[in-house]
Design a protein around this motif. Structure first.
Motif, mmCIF file in Angstrom:
data_model
loop_
_atom_site.group_PDB
_atom_site.id
_atom_site.type_symbol
_atom_site.label_atom_id
_atom_site.label_comp_id
_atom_site.label_asym_id
_atom_site.label_seq_id
_atom_site.Cartn_x
_atom_site.Cartn_y
_atom_site.Cartn_z
ATOM 1 N N VAL A 26 -5.528 58.007 -47.867
ATOM 2 C CA VAL A 26 -7.014 58.629 -48.059
ATOM 3 C C VAL A 26 -7.908 57.300 -47.824
ATOM 4 C CG1 VAL A 26 -8.297 59.209 -49.680
ATOM 5 C CG2 VAL A 26 -6.292 60.482 -49.432
ATOM 6 N N ARG B 73 -15.942 59.955 -51.031
ATOM 7 C CA ARG B 73 -15.872 60.648 -52.253
ATOM 8 C C ARG B 73 -14.414 61.059 -52.594
ATOM 9 N NH1 ARG B 73 -20.133 65.073 -51.481
ATOM 10 N NH2 ARG B 73 -19.662 64.819 -49.665
ATOM 11 N N TYR B 74 -13.675 61.503 -51.621
ATOM 12 C CA TYR B 74 -12.345 62.064 -51.929
ATOM 13 C C TYR B 74 -11.565 60.676 -52.223
ATOM 14 C CZ TYR B 74 -7.908 64.316 -51.749
ATOM 15 O OH TYR B 74 -6.729 64.891 -52.157
ATOM 16 N N THR C 243 -5.117 66.888 -50.114
ATOM 17 C CA THR C 243 -5.056 66.041 -49.216
ATOM 18 C C THR C 243 -4.425 66.293 -47.890
ATOM 19 O OG1 THR C 243 -4.390 64.016 -51.014
ATOM 20 C CG2 THR C 243 -4.001 63.577 -48.846
ATOM 21 N N ILE D 285 -7.504 68.478 -46.422
ATOM 22 C CA ILE D 285 -8.702 67.654 -46.074
ATOM 23 C C ILE D 285 -8.520 66.742 -44.678
ATOM 24 C CG2 ILE D 285 -8.420 65.401 -47.561
ATOM 25 C CD1 ILE D 285 -11.487 65.911 -48.095
ATOM 26 N N ALA E 71 -9.265 60.928 -55.658
ATOM 27 C CA ALA E 71 -7.796 60.872 -55.547
ATOM 28 C C ALA E 71 -7.426 59.550 -56.295
ATOM 29 C CB ALA E 71 -7.422 60.468 -54.066
#
Length: 191
Positions: free
Chosen positions: A124, A131-132, A37, A40, A136
């Protein structure tokens, strides 16, 4: 005393394969979620969210620490007679490694696995990384399950961890401007 032996029911489905998978989630997926996280957010240049993530991470630890010192709560696997400490009995190396940071196995309330995971997905969700978000969320759900399944946390640990995450997220989301950290750092490439 507060919740009784409700956690017993989670281990009714215990089997060796699930124990190994849960142990991997607890030991590897949790730190991966936090580190990935962070990276990204760096990679996608979401600097405000990166700042919020970093400050929230630090605040969660600072708020949880007094609870660990003043209110030690033992893990369920060594407290309830029908709950096995699956993670600690899986391998002596794992048990010794965990006991290095928590010798008495009593740093449970609030659950940092819960607080940090939930805080991560809240940030997030603000990022727009579709997509993350799904990844997550799935990892966080697995982490919450494994903390109960492996005989580590009580339900109240998860609840207090969730409340801690929501509170810190709210504070950092509404009052990020109070934390004076520059958005950009100059890096001097001189040797």
């Amino acid at each position: 005393m507060i919740e009784g032996d409700i956690v017993n029911y989670v281990q009714y489905i215990a089997n060796p394969l699930l124990t190994y998978i849960s142990s991997a989630v607890y030991l590897f997926a949790f730190p991966f979620l936090l580190v990935f996280t962070f990276f990204i957010l760096v990679y996608t240049q979401k600097l405000k969210l990166l700042k919020q993530f970093t400050i929230a991470f630090i605040l969660i630890y600072l708020i949880a620490y007094p609870f660990y010192v003043l209110l030690p709560v033992e893990v369920t696997g060594y407290t309830l007679k029908n709950v096995e400490p699956l993670l600690y009995e899986l391998n002596p190396i794992i048990s010794q490694g965990i006991r290095m940071s928590d010798p008495n196995l009593d740093n449970c309330l609030p659950s940092l696995h819960t607080a940090l995971s939930v805080m991560s997905i809240l940030i997030v969700f603000k990022s727009g990384l579709r997509r993350y978000k799904m990844f997550a969320t799935s990892v966080t759900a697995a982490i919450l399950f494994t903390t109960l399944y492996l005989g580590i946390h009580w339900i109240i640990d998860l609840i207090t961890g969730f409340i801690l995450a929501l509170g810190v997220f709210y504070i950092t989301d509404r009052h990020l401007h109070l934390f004076k950290i520059p958005d950009r750092f100059k890096i001097n490439h001189r040797m």
